[in-house]
Design an enzyme around this catalytic site. Structure first.
Site, PDB file in Angstrom:
ATOM      1  N   LYS A  21      72.403  44.096  29.337  1.00 52.08           N
ATOM      2  CA  LYS A  21      72.801  45.270  28.916  1.00 52.08           C
ATOM      3  C   LYS A  21      72.001  46.542  28.928  1.00 52.08           C
ATOM      4  CE  LYS A  21      71.928  46.111  24.157  1.00 52.08           C
ATOM      5  NZ  LYS A  21      71.572  47.622  23.877  1.00 52.08           N
ATOM      6  N   ASN A  22      70.812  46.504  28.721  1.00 52.24           N
ATOM      7  CA  ASN A  22      69.946  47.735  28.778  1.00 52.24           C
ATOM      8  C   ASN A  22      69.793  48.067  30.410  1.00 52.24           C
ATOM      9  OD1 ASN A  22      69.747  47.859  26.061  1.00 52.24           O
ATOM     10  ND2 ASN A  22      67.653  47.040  26.013  1.00 52.24           N
ATOM     11  N   CYS A 115      71.685  51.171  17.039  1.00 51.93           N
ATOM     12  CA  CYS A 115      71.361  50.557  15.793  1.00 51.93           C
ATOM     13  C   CYS A 115      70.295  51.226  14.893  1.00 51.93           C
ATOM     14  CB  CYS A 115      70.320  49.293  16.302  1.00 51.93           C
ATOM     15  SG  CYS A 115      71.334  47.967  16.983  1.00 51.93           S
ATOM     16  N   ARG A 120      64.640  57.407  15.625  1.00 59.40           N
ATOM     17  CA  ARG A 120      65.150  57.283  16.941  1.00 59.40           C
ATOM     18  C   ARG A 120      65.366  58.883  17.648  1.00 59.40           C
ATOM     19  NH1 ARG A 120      68.365  52.071  18.671  1.00 59.40           N
ATOM     20  NH2 ARG A 120      67.221  52.319  20.522  1.00 59.40           N
ATOM     21  N   ASP A 305      62.877  44.291  21.143  1.00 62.12           N
ATOM     22  CA  ASP A 305      63.829  43.774  21.267  1.00 62.12           C
ATOM     23  C   ASP A 305      63.562  42.190  20.968  1.00 62.12           C
ATOM     24  OD1 ASP A 305      64.924  46.051  21.472  1.00 62.12           O
ATOM     25  OD2 ASP A 305      65.566  45.778  23.625  1.00 62.12           O
ATOM     26  N   ARG A 397      77.686  43.672  20.246  1.00 65.79           N
ATOM     27  CA  ARG A 397      77.231  44.897  21.058  1.00 65.79           C
ATOM     28  C   ARG A 397      76.491  44.259  22.322  1.00 65.79           C
ATOM     29  NH1 ARG A 397      73.380  48.364  18.612  1.00 65.79           N
ATOM     30  NH2 ARG A 397      73.511  48.951  20.473  1.00 65.79           N
TER      31      ARG A 397
HETATM   32  C1  UD1 Z   1      65.768  51.402  24.654  1.00 62.66           C
HETATM   33  C2  UD1 Z   1      66.398  50.066  24.568  1.00 62.66           C
HETATM   34  C3  UD1 Z   1      66.166  49.349  23.174  1.00 62.66           C
HETATM   35  C4  UD1 Z   1      64.607  49.030  23.144  1.00 62.66           C
HETATM   36  C5  UD1 Z   1      63.921  50.393  23.472  1.00 62.66           C
HETATM   37  C6  UD1 Z   1      62.176  50.039  23.540  1.00 62.66           C
HETATM   38  C7  UD1 Z   1      68.520  50.745  25.939  1.00 62.66           C
HETATM   39  C8  UD1 Z   1      69.982  50.990  25.678  1.00 62.66           C
HETATM   40  N1  UD1 Z   1      67.944  50.520  24.569  1.00 62.66           N
HETATM   41  O1  UD1 Z   1      65.714  52.228  23.500  1.00 62.66           O
HETATM   42  O2  UD1 Z   1      66.734  48.193  23.312  1.00 62.66           O
HETATM   43  O3  UD1 Z   1      64.306  48.609  21.885  1.00 62.66           O
HETATM   44  O4  UD1 Z   1      64.352  50.906  24.587  1.00 62.66           O
HETATM   45  O5  UD1 Z   1      61.989  49.003  24.402  1.00 62.66           O
HETATM   46  O6  UD1 Z   1      67.820  50.577  26.849  1.00 62.66           O
HETATM   47  N2  UD1 Z   1      61.080  58.252  20.524  1.00 62.66           N
HETATM   48  C9  UD1 Z   1      60.941  59.307  20.268  1.00 62.66           C
HETATM   49  N3  UD1 Z   1      61.270  60.463  20.926  1.00 62.66           N
HETATM   50  C10 UD1 Z   1      62.229  60.372  22.047  1.00 62.66           C
HETATM   51  C11 UD1 Z   1      62.413  59.095  22.452  1.00 62.66           C
HETATM   52  C12 UD1 Z   1      61.901  58.007  21.750  1.00 62.66           C
HETATM   53  O7  UD1 Z   1      60.056  59.462  19.369  1.00 62.66           O
HETATM   54  O8  UD1 Z   1      62.812  61.206  22.304  1.00 62.66           O
HETATM   55  C13 UD1 Z   1      60.546  56.938  19.909  1.00 62.66           C
HETATM   56  C14 UD1 Z   1      61.741  56.148  19.370  1.00 62.66           C
HETATM   57  O9  UD1 Z   1      62.180  56.733  18.245  1.00 62.66           O
HETATM   58  C15 UD1 Z   1      61.037  54.660  19.479  1.00 62.66           C
HETATM   59  C16 UD1 Z   1      60.196  54.600  20.649  1.00 62.66           C
HETATM   60  O10 UD1 Z   1      59.896  56.119  20.894  1.00 62.66           O
HETATM   61  O11 UD1 Z   1      60.179  54.715  18.319  1.00 62.66           O
HETATM   62  C17 UD1 Z   1      60.605  53.936  21.977  1.00 62.66           C
HETATM   63  O12 UD1 Z   1      62.085  54.378  22.099  1.00 62.66           O
HETATM   64  P1  UD1 Z   1      62.779  54.400  23.546  1.00 62.66           P
HETATM   65  O13 UD1 Z   1      61.869  53.657  24.495  1.00 62.66           O
HETATM   66  O14 UD1 Z   1      63.101  55.683  23.991  1.00 62.66           O
HETATM   67  O15 UD1 Z   1      63.903  53.396  23.287  1.00 62.66           O
HETATM   68  P2  UD1 Z   1      65.266  53.761  23.668  1.00 62.66           P
HETATM   69  O16 UD1 Z   1      65.424  54.251  25.001  1.00 62.66           O
HETATM   70  O17 UD1 Z   1      66.058  54.218  22.745  1.00 62.66           O
END
Ligand code: UD1
Length: 441
Positions: A21-22, A115, A120, A305, A397
């Protein structure tokens, strides 16, 4: 929809792991920058992929599915806007931001969904894009981006965010000189995005390490790419085997990406036999050993995850385990539901202490997010009696035909509509039947 699961029996046999998925979600967003035809194999049929297909079609691009292959035609011009109702359906819709900046030099999107795992935010995405010269205006609903020119050079992410790394990689291809990204995410899905973009004609190096280099590239060609298998889906069935004392084999498994999961299961007393290139067998002990302390971390650390599904398998371990969740501040949605089943867990801040119990009891529980839902399935399989899991749309999902796959290895599990009684009248799900609606239509 709800799942009815009667726990307590051993599973046995083999489960095929679907595409990641990711990995596929950002790749689908990235297909639009090529302006060509892309053939993607090993694409899971899950609702997040279906939503992304809806977005691509809304933008004007053609998407066709033939079994697990998606054919995306982005030769037409398209439009750089995603309506809020589509954006809100999934978090990874944010990757269209980088794709729009690349293809159109501008973007208008609303905030993404996904989710409920805490705040986030997308500040890291916007900070780097802004440093590169993207003019960004935000209001309560929209993010407006204008990128007449993108400056190459060296950029550093304040945290290795997966989504921010993907957005920067995709946008950077139109920079005026090479881009170096320091402190990027190193998840296998980042390597997949690099490999896909390179297969379409890009020249990106270093994904999976501490530095990624992107050489600007504006023309691409048709390409055919096979998406890697889903490491979290594989982990889910590995923890299911461990929690139920079952010997299970996984095929089409991404062995290379499962090292941390395998090491954790081995610490819990589980034997894992791997048969290259893509098969593994899980052989659990009579009772799982507890884990002193395990903390979720960015890759190559233990993946956030897999935290909920790990916890599900520790509920009946022979002692007390401790888990620290370091990535998302609100990722213990499953704990309240495990407690209803008789688990003994206390949470303080981001630390959960799990005291292994002798039995779990089936009851009515709610899937509050994707992985919390998968974790409830594992707990239900190892519980006495019947568990009713509501809100399983979260599970659809990210898991292709989960109930069908579990039935095939002997699980007593059914998908029924919310209005049906909670009886375990057992019926085998046929291949490709993923929802009750598809069973009845
Ligand atoms: C992706 C994955 C998700 C996984 C996560 C961490 C997809 C579709 N989803 O989510 O399944 O759990 O990586 O491995 O690939 N953060 C900030 N500011 C930002 C971006 C992130 O503070 O601009 C924080 C987030 O709130 C979170 C952490 O950084 O606490 C990790 O987020 P991120 O690595 O960006 O995860 P996603 O890309 O949303």
């Amino acid at each position: 929809m709800k799942y009815l699961i009667e726990g307590g029996n051993r599973l046995s046999g083999s489960i095929p792991v679907s595409g990641s998925k990711n990995a596929v979600l950002p790749i689908l967003a990235a297909t639009i920058i090529t302006g060509k035809k892309t053939i993607l194999h090993n694409c899971p049929d899950i609702s997040d992929v279906r939503c992304t297909i809806d977005i691509l079609r809304h933008l004007g691009y053609g998407v066709e599915r033939q079994n697990d292959t998606l054919i995306v035609d982005s030769t037409c011009e398209g439009t750089p806007q995603v309506p809020p109702e589509l954006m809100r359906k999934l978090r990874s819709s944010i990757i269209f931001l980088g794709a729009f900046i690349n293809r159109f030099g501008s973007a208008k999107i609303s905030y993404p969904g996904g989710c409920e795992l805490g705040k986030r935010p997308i500040d890291i995405h916007l900070a780097v894009l802004s440093e590169m010269g993207v003019q960004i205006q935000e209001d309560a609903q929209h993010i407006l981006c204008d990128a007449p020119r993108l400056k190459g050079g060296e950029y550093r992410l304040s945290f290795p965010s997966v989504g921010a790394t993907e957005n920067v990689m995709i946008a950077s291809l139109i920079a005026d000189c090479p881009v170096t990204v320091k402190n990027p995410a190193k998840e296998p899905e980042i390597v997949e995005l690099q490999n896909f973009l390179n297969a379409a004609g890009a020249n990106i190096l270093g994904a999976g390490t501490d530095t990624i280099q992107i050489i600007p590239q504006k023309t691409f060609h048709d390409c055919e790419y096979t998406v890697c298998s889903d490491r979290i889906e594989a982990a889910t069935y590995m923890f299911s085997a461990a929690a139920t004392g079952s010997v299970l084999t996984l095929t089409n498994a991404p062995l290379r990406d499962l090292n941390r999961i395998t090491a954790t299961l081995e610490e819990m007393g589980v034997y894992i036999i791997t048969k290259r290139p893509d098969t593994l067998t899980v052989i659990p002990p009579k009772r799982l050993k507890p884990l002193n302390l395990i903390a979720t971390m960015p890759h190559p650390g233990f993946p956030t995850d897999a935290q909920a599904i790990l916890m599900a398998s520790l509920l009946k371990a022979d002692g007390t385990s401790m888990i620290v969740e370091n990535i998302f501040e609100n990722r213990y949605n499953h704990v309240s539901e495990f407690l209803k089943m008789g688990a003994e867990i206390s949470v303080s801040g981001n630390t959960a202490t799990i005291r292994g119990v002798n039995h779990l009891q089936g009851t009515t529980v709610y899937a509050k997010d994707l992985r919390a839902g998968a974790a409830l399935v594992i707990a239900a399989l190892s519980a006495r009696g019947t568990t009713v899991i509501h809100d399983v749309h979260h599970i659809s999902r990210g898991y292709e035909n989960m109930i069908g796959k579990l039935q095939a290895v002997g699980a007593k599990a059914r998908i029924v509509s919310d209005t049906e009684p909670n009886t375990m009248e057992f019926r085998q799900i046929l291949p490709n039947e993923t929802t009750f609606h598809s069973l009845t239509q």
